[in-house]
Design a protein around this motif. Structure first.
Motif, short mmCIF file in Angstrom:
data_model
loop_
_atom_site.label_atom_id
_atom_site.label_comp_id
_atom_site.label_asym_id
_atom_site.label_seq_id
_atom_site.Cartn_x
_atom_site.Cartn_y
_atom_site.Cartn_z
N THR A 64 0.81 -1.23 0.00
CA THR A 64 0.00 0.00 0.00
C THR A 64 0.84 1.27 0.00
O THR A 64 0.29 2.37 0.09
CB THR A 64 -0.93 0.04 1.23
OG1 THR A 64 -0.13 0.10 2.42
CG2 THR A 64 -1.82 -1.19 1.28
N ALA A 65 2.17 1.14 -0.12
CA ALA A 65 3.05 2.30 0.00
C ALA A 65 2.70 3.41 -0.99
O ALA A 65 2.85 4.58 -0.68
CB ALA A 65 4.51 1.87 -0.18
N ALA A 66 2.25 3.02 -2.20
CA ALA A 66 1.97 4.03 -3.22
C ALA A 66 0.48 4.11 -3.56
O ALA A 66 0.11 4.73 -4.55
CB ALA A 66 2.76 3.70 -4.49
N GLY B 122 -2.43 16.55 0.79
CA GLY B 122 -3.38 16.40 -0.30
C GLY B 122 -3.42 14.97 -0.77
O GLY B 122 -2.53 14.17 -0.44
N LEU B 123 -4.44 14.63 -1.52
CA LEU B 123 -4.56 13.28 -2.06
C LEU B 123 -3.62 13.11 -3.23
O LEU B 123 -3.12 14.08 -3.81
CB LEU B 123 -6.01 13.02 -2.48
CG LEU B 123 -7.06 13.20 -1.38
CD1 LEU B 123 -8.45 12.98 -1.96
CD2 LEU B 123 -6.81 12.26 -0.22
N ILE B 124 -3.36 11.84 -3.60
CA ILE B 124 -2.53 11.57 -4.77
C ILE B 124 -3.17 12.23 -5.99
O ILE B 124 -4.37 12.11 -6.22
CB ILE B 124 -2.38 10.05 -4.98
CG1 ILE B 124 -1.49 9.46 -3.87
CG2 ILE B 124 -1.78 9.74 -6.35
CD1 ILE B 124 -1.32 7.96 -3.95
N GLY B 125 -2.36 12.96 -6.76
CA GLY B 125 -2.87 13.68 -7.92
C GLY B 125 -3.20 15.14 -7.64
O GLY B 125 -3.62 15.86 -8.54
N ALA B 126 -2.97 15.56 -6.37
CA ALA B 126 -3.29 16.95 -6.01
C ALA B 126 -2.30 17.94 -6.58
O ALA B 126 -2.59 19.13 -6.67
CB ALA B 126 -3.35 17.09 -4.48
N GLY B 127 -1.10 17.47 -6.94
CA GLY B 127 -0.10 18.36 -7.53
C GLY B 127 1.06 18.68 -6.60
O GLY B 127 1.92 19.50 -6.95
N ARG B 128 1.12 18.02 -5.44
CA ARG B 128 2.18 18.34 -4.46
C ARG B 128 3.58 18.07 -5.02
O ARG B 128 4.47 18.92 -4.96
CB ARG B 128 1.97 17.50 -3.19
CG ARG B 128 0.65 17.74 -2.48
CD ARG B 128 0.42 16.67 -1.42
NE ARG B 128 0.39 15.35 -2.05
CZ ARG B 128 0.50 14.21 -1.38
NH1 ARG B 128 0.68 14.22 -0.07
NH2 ARG B 128 0.45 13.05 -2.01
N THR B 129 3.78 16.86 -5.57
CA THR B 129 5.10 16.50 -6.10
C THR B 129 5.46 17.38 -7.29
O THR B 129 6.63 17.76 -7.46
CB THR B 129 5.11 15.01 -6.50
OG1 THR B 129 5.01 14.22 -5.31
CG2 THR B 129 6.39 14.65 -7.25
N GLU C 170 -6.07 6.07 -0.47
CA GLU C 170 -6.91 5.45 0.54
C GLU C 170 -7.95 4.54 -0.11
O GLU C 170 -8.20 3.42 0.37
CB GLU C 170 -7.61 6.54 1.37
CG GLU C 170 -8.52 6.01 2.46
CD GLU C 170 -7.80 5.26 3.55
OE1 GLU C 170 -8.44 4.39 4.19
OE2 GLU C 170 -6.60 5.51 3.76
N GLY C 171 -8.54 4.98 -1.22
CA GLY C 171 -9.54 4.16 -1.90
C GLY C 171 -8.94 2.88 -2.45
O GLY C 171 -9.54 1.80 -2.35
N GLU C 172 -7.75 2.98 -3.06
CA GLU C 172 -7.07 1.79 -3.59
C GLU C 172 -6.69 0.83 -2.47
O GLU C 172 -6.77 -0.39 -2.63
CB GLU C 172 -5.83 2.22 -4.38
CG GLU C 172 -6.17 2.89 -5.71
CD GLU C 172 -4.96 3.57 -6.34
OE1 GLU C 172 -5.00 3.82 -7.55
OE2 GLU C 172 -3.99 3.86 -5.62
N THR C 173 -6.28 1.38 -1.32
CA THR C 173 -5.93 0.54 -0.17
C THR C 173 -7.15 -0.23 0.31
O THR C 173 -7.07 -1.43 0.62
CB THR C 173 -5.37 1.41 0.97
OG1 THR C 173 -4.16 2.03 0.53
CG2 THR C 173 -5.08 0.56 2.20
N ARG C 174 -8.31 0.44 0.39
CA ARG C 174 -9.54 -0.24 0.82
C ARG C 174 -9.88 -1.37 -0.13
O ARG C 174 -10.28 -2.46 0.29
CB ARG C 174 -10.72 0.73 0.87
CG ARG C 174 -10.64 1.95 1.76
CD ARG C 174 -10.18 1.82 3.15
NE ARG C 174 -10.50 0.62 3.88
CZ ARG C 174 -9.86 0.25 4.98
NH1 ARG C 174 -8.86 0.96 5.45
NH2 ARG C 174 -10.19 -0.83 5.62
#
Length: 496
Positions: free
Chosen positions: A169-171, A286-293, A174-178
């Motif tokens: 679950t490292a990458a 932020g969630l994955i895809g939010a633009g942080r990176t 939350e939805g994918e982990t569930r």
């Protein structure tokens, strides 16, 4: 309960160093076993022996009570054992369907590949994982989380009885982990057995039935999860009690180091503005895809900005490449250490000093090997990096120790600002604690820090301020005192 797998008295040496010493492991049918330990404890080595990547020096492996000899990966697959590695093993230039069936293609008469059936079966198994992806898409165009689910689909295709999951679950979001947890529960009901490696304690207590703890290559304890607490497991793993899981130190931020105004990269993020001061940790949530990176990589010169301004020490600067950023005192620790942070086939020493060659060279540009050796040994000791020697190839280190080398590479440039992108991903609780203490040390030195993390408790407990992003825009800034998981998540999904 019926054991499906027993590993008895497993020992393994690399050179003169014993990495596994008489380790036993028992896995029961239809149960999930948590394999725990600090980075370098021997977890990956033990699993690589089970999966045929390494050969054991001593001991025996028993499946359903019968002794077996696993000499290579093919043997492991023959016995129904599959492993999902922490570092993805996909071919970026091939499609999803091609990756899922690579080496196991359906072949028709006259040895032609049945692509229609391959695509249908690929779509079916992805649908079972809750992922409705176009199986013709190239893997290189997928997010890291989507690639992880393709890797899982590839392993499930083998219909293995024993599945090893290394930080699965490292990458994942939350939805994918569930969704993954639902798949694990379904596999457990079908009588499949899973060895689950993770440093996320909440996952261990949610999904696992049993546990085994290794420390320094030795078995420390094994039993049922219901019989232990989080603190019990942490103490077994690190050999001591951790007084604080998040050893935060308050500070009085100094003058401004970094300011970005209306920073924009078309198609990624727009009009991002914030400030970082000396001795301050600014969390970017932020969630994955939010633009942080993407924001971090633009500040570091990896992406060219479309518009906006970047200021260092109050003066506007032009950063057109990572070299420009490093020369101006900015370092970036990538979330993808294998592909962007390190050169896997080079040594620990070479990786650590790669960004600081000027520091270890004389006036004519020749490397001073004595100075290099001294600096590297000092960093190994300071960051508690476990290795056989500075000349050890980086790919032979555990994931956590690779991460420490990447951090050391940043520190050797004497930066004014460090951007830490998922700095504790795939790292054990003891190593996390060490990195948090290192962050405190950097704060005391007056270094500014941007912390990007998908683990909300980490952001909440380590940051002095938290900036939240949603779909490429900043949706709010929250002080440490006011921040809660609910407030951050509300802004992370675009709420007011």
């Amino acid at each position: 309960m019926e054991p499906i797998l027993q590993m008895k008295g497993i020992s393994k040496k690399f050179g003169n160093v014993k990495v596994l010493d008489n380790v036993d492991l028992t896995l029961y049918r239809g149960r999930v076993l948590a394999l725990l330990g600090e980075n370098g404890a021997g977890k990956s080595t033990l699993m690589k022996i089970l999966c045929g990547i390494y050969e054991k020096d001593e001991g025996g492996i028993y499946l359903k009570g019968k002794k077996v000899n696993i000499r290579n990966v093919r043997d492991a697959e023959k016995y129904g054992i599959a492993m999902i590695h922490q570092e993805l093993n996909l071919v970026p230039s091939l499609s999803i369907a091609e990756n899922i069936f690579l080496g196991r293609e359906y072949v028709r008469t006259f040895n032609s590949i049945d692509w229609k059936k391959i695509k249908q079966e690929s779509a079916k198994i992805l649908h079972e994982l809750g992922m409705d992806l176009n199986v013709d898409r190239l893997v290189k165009h997928l997010s890291v989380g989507e690639q992880q689910m393709v890797e899982i689909a590839r392993s499930l295709l083998m219909n293995a009885e024993i599945l090893v999951m290394d930080e699965p679950t490292a990458a994942l979001t939350e939805g994918e982990t569930r969704r993954l947890f639902e798949v694990i529960k379904r596999l457990r009901k079908e009588g499949k057995s899973i060895i689950y490696i993770s440093h996320r304690m909440n996952e261990i207590f949610e999904i696992c039935d049993d546990y085994i703890v290794l420390r320094d290559g030795r078995l420390i304890s094994q039993g049922e999860i219901s019989e232990v607490t989080r603190d019990d497991l942490v103490k077994m793993m690190v050999g001591r009690e951790l007084k604080e899981h998040f050893p935060y130190e308050s500070s009085s931020p100094g003058e401004e180091i970094l300011r970005v105004e209306n920073l924009t990269v078309k198609g990624m993020f727009e009009k991002v503005s914030f400030v970082v001061r000396r001795g301050e940790v600014v969390g970017l949530a932020g969630l994955i895809g939010a633009g942080r990176t993407e924001v971090a990589k633009t500040i570091f010169g990896f992406y060219r900005k479309t518009s906006g301004k970047i200021y260092l020490g109050g003066e506007e600067v032009k950063i057109n490449s990572p070299r420009d950023a490093i020369e101006k005192g900015i370092m970036y620790l990538s979330e993808d250490r294998r592909n962007e942070g390190l050169i896997i086939k080079h040594t620990l020493k070479e990786n650590m000093t790669l960004s600081a060659l000027k520091k270890i060279s004389d006036y004519i540009g020749t490397i001073n090997f004595s100075k290099e050796r001294s600096i590297v040994n000092e960093m190994i000791q300071k960051l508690n990096i476990k290795s056989f020697s500075p000349n050890q190839k980086i790919f032979r280190l555990s994931g956590g120790n690779q991460q420490k080398v990447a951090i050391a590479k940043c520190l050797l440039t004497n930066p004014k600002l460090i951007i830490l992108d998922e700095p504790t991903r795939g790292i054990d609780v003891g190593a996390k604690n060490e990195i948090y203490k290192l962050i405190n040390d950097l704060k005391r030195q007056g270094i500014g820090i941007i912390l990007i993390s998908s683990e909300l408790p980490e952001v909440l407990n380590i940051s002095d301020r938290i900036i939240v992003m949603h779909e490429g825009k900043i949706t709010g800034e929250i002080s440490r005192e006011e921040a809660t998981e609910e407030k951050v998540m509300l802004k992370a999904v675009g709420g007011e």
